[in-house]
Design a protein around this motif. Structure first.
Motif, mmCIF file in Angstrom:
data_model
loop_
_atom_site.group_PDB
_atom_site.id
_atom_site.type_symbol
_atom_site.label_atom_id
_atom_site.label_comp_id
_atom_site.label_asym_id
_atom_site.label_seq_id
_atom_site.Cartn_x
_atom_site.Cartn_y
_atom_site.Cartn_z
ATOM 1 N N PHE A 14 9.088 20.964 -1.449
ATOM 2 C CA PHE A 14 7.513 20.844 -1.428
ATOM 3 C C PHE A 14 6.928 20.481 -0.429
ATOM 4 N N ALA A 15 7.700 19.498 0.566
ATOM 5 C CA ALA A 15 7.261 18.881 1.596
ATOM 6 C C ALA A 15 7.151 19.890 2.871
ATOM 7 N N LEU A 56 1.229 11.652 0.674
ATOM 8 C CA LEU A 56 -0.037 11.485 -0.045
ATOM 9 C C LEU A 56 0.869 11.484 -1.555
ATOM 10 N N ALA A 57 1.807 12.526 -1.750
ATOM 11 C CA ALA A 57 2.552 12.566 -3.038
ATOM 12 C C ALA A 57 3.590 11.674 -3.098
ATOM 13 N N LEU A 58 4.223 11.004 -1.974
ATOM 14 C CA LEU A 58 5.076 9.935 -2.054
ATOM 15 C C LEU A 58 4.388 8.688 -2.488
ATOM 16 N N ILE A 59 3.173 8.528 -1.930
ATOM 17 C CA ILE A 59 2.195 7.187 -2.333
ATOM 18 C C ILE A 59 1.805 7.422 -3.926
ATOM 19 N N GLY A 66 2.628 5.164 -9.346
ATOM 20 C CA GLY A 66 3.077 5.346 -10.605
ATOM 21 C C GLY A 66 4.396 4.902 -11.328
ATOM 22 N N PHE A 67 5.304 4.887 -10.381
ATOM 23 C CA PHE A 67 6.695 4.601 -10.556
ATOM 24 C C PHE A 67 7.027 3.109 -10.659
ATOM 25 N N LEU A 68 6.645 2.281 -9.337
ATOM 26 C CA LEU A 68 6.926 1.144 -9.177
ATOM 27 C C LEU A 68 6.394 0.088 -10.341
#
Length: 127
Positions: free
Chosen positions: A19-20, A44-47, A52-54
């Motif tokens: 994707f990246a 932006l996708a990682l952020i 949402g995950f943390l």
């Protein structure tokens, strides 16, 4: 089970890498009126993933921690109850051994109809 989790994380990382590579374009993100963040799409996708995950991961860990504490408390209470019961049984056994006069009439704590062997020469003797 850990191998499946590892395989899933490797596949997710590989998917994110693909994707990246295909979406490496700059994006302008307006945070406030005069504050603009220029970043690449994968960041932006990682952020977004982290946002949402943390919190869900932290919630899961807190629940698991509380349940593990409860399990340890219950195991300790069971262990203490078992030790107390064993100590009571040992004390009762020691009390029975210390006072042999109470059980002298019935053959050392066994009933009159027990299958315990009778010492030779004691049959038919009366005191």
């Amino acid at each position: 089970m850990r191998i499946l989790r590892s395989i899933a994380w490797v596949l997710a990382a590989l998917g994110f890498l693909i994707f990246a590579i295909y979406n490496w374009q700059p994006v302008e993100l307006t945070l406030w009126q005069n504050l603009v963040l220029e970043t690449k799409v994968p960041m932006l996708a990682l952020i977004a993933f982290g946002a949402g995950f943390l919190p869900m991961w932290a919630y899961h860990r807190s629940i698991a921690w509380g349940l593990n504490r409860r399990i340890r408390t219950l195991e300790n209470s069971l262990k203490q109850a078992a030790l107390a019961r064993a100590n009571e049984a040992a004390a009762a056994k020691a009390a029975a051994v210390d006072s042999p006069g109470e059980n002298a009439g019935n053959g050392g704590g066994q009933g009159p109809g027990s299958l315990a062997p009778v010492p030779p020469g004691s049959e038919g003797e009366s005191a």
